[in-house]
Design an enzyme around this catalytic site. Structure first.
Site, mmCIF file in Angstrom:
data_model
loop_
_atom_site.group_PDB
_atom_site.id
_atom_site.type_symbol
_atom_site.label_atom_id
_atom_site.label_comp_id
_atom_site.label_asym_id
_atom_site.label_seq_id
_atom_site.Cartn_x
_atom_site.Cartn_y
_atom_site.Cartn_z
ATOM 1 N N LYS A 1 -16.805 -6.108 6.488
ATOM 2 C CA LYS A 1 -15.589 -6.920 6.480
ATOM 3 C C LYS A 1 -15.096 -7.235 7.890
ATOM 4 C CE LYS A 1 -13.463 -5.721 2.063
ATOM 5 N NZ LYS A 1 -12.226 -5.215 1.439
ATOM 6 N N SER B 1 -3.326 -7.580 2.999
ATOM 7 C CA SER B 1 -3.614 -7.312 4.412
ATOM 8 C C SER B 1 -4.121 -8.557 5.120
ATOM 9 C CB SER B 1 -4.642 -6.190 4.536
ATOM 10 O OG SER B 1 -4.103 -4.978 4.095
ATOM 11 N N HIS C 1 0.842 -1.206 0.000
ATOM 12 C CA HIS C 1 0.000 0.000 0.000
ATOM 13 C C HIS C 1 0.875 1.254 0.000
ATOM 14 C CE1 HIS C 1 -3.166 -2.590 2.201
ATOM 15 N NE2 HIS C 1 -3.603 -2.404 0.966
ATOM 16 N N ARG D 1 -1.983 -6.211 -7.806
ATOM 17 C CA ARG D 1 -0.888 -7.094 -7.416
ATOM 18 C C ARG D 1 -0.598 -8.125 -8.491
ATOM 19 N NH1 ARG D 1 -3.484 -8.708 -1.851
ATOM 20 N NH2 ARG D 1 -5.052 -9.005 -3.417
#
Length: 159
Positions: free
Chosen positions: A42, A129, A18, A91
């Site tokens: 989440k 994460s 990030h 990514r």
């Protein structure tokens, strides 16, 4: 013309990937707002304030970057802060399909906001994460994936 971009995410926690994307995007746009999403669905590991504070601290080296928490639709937040660009980090190729769908959806909701993709540096293509949280939760070393400040917060959370 000044261009303001937003880089949204839950940043739960903010990773070196990030930080890399935000740092690189800050060199492209006049102003970059790291938009920390509440994302209550989440069930974040860190609360919104903690995630925002960590992001502020690890991005302090970027003079044109600010961090703001937000709730609601991303395109509405973009309008509220005067942003015309959404920055999304990629990514792997597998991220592109989902991110392209989001970009198209956001364009339908607000055609004045464009999405720009920034590819992750090769050393961060596998870092997420959720993986960092899992490794930290199992007592693993996450120092190669996060800033020392974030590592300390993860360790404290585990105790």
């Amino acid at each position: 013309m000044q261009i303001t971009a937003i880089y949204p995410g839950t940043f739960d926690p903010v990773t070196l990937g990030h930080i890399d994307v935000a740092t690189r995007a800050s060199k492209i746009f006049d102003k970059l707002i790291v938009a920390v999403a509440a994302s209550p669905g989440k069930e974040p590991h860190f609360d919104l304030q903690q995630r925002s504070e960590m992001a502020e601290k690890v991005l302090a080296h970027c003079g044109n970057v600010s961090v703001q928490p937000f709730t609601g639709l991303l395109v509405n937040f973009a309008t509220d802060v005067g942003a015309s660009v959404i920055v999304r980090g990629l990514r792997a190729v597998s991220d592109f399909e989902y991110e392209a769908q989001l970009a198209n959806l956001n364009r339908q909701l607000n055609s004045d906001v464009e999405t720009v993709f920034v590819g992750a540096a090769s050393e961060y293509t596998f870092v997420s994460s959720s993986m960092v949280r899992e490794i930290a939760g199992l007592g693993g070393d996450v120092s190669q994936f996060v800033d020392p400040l974030v590592e300390a917060a993860l360790l404290k959370k585990r105790q």
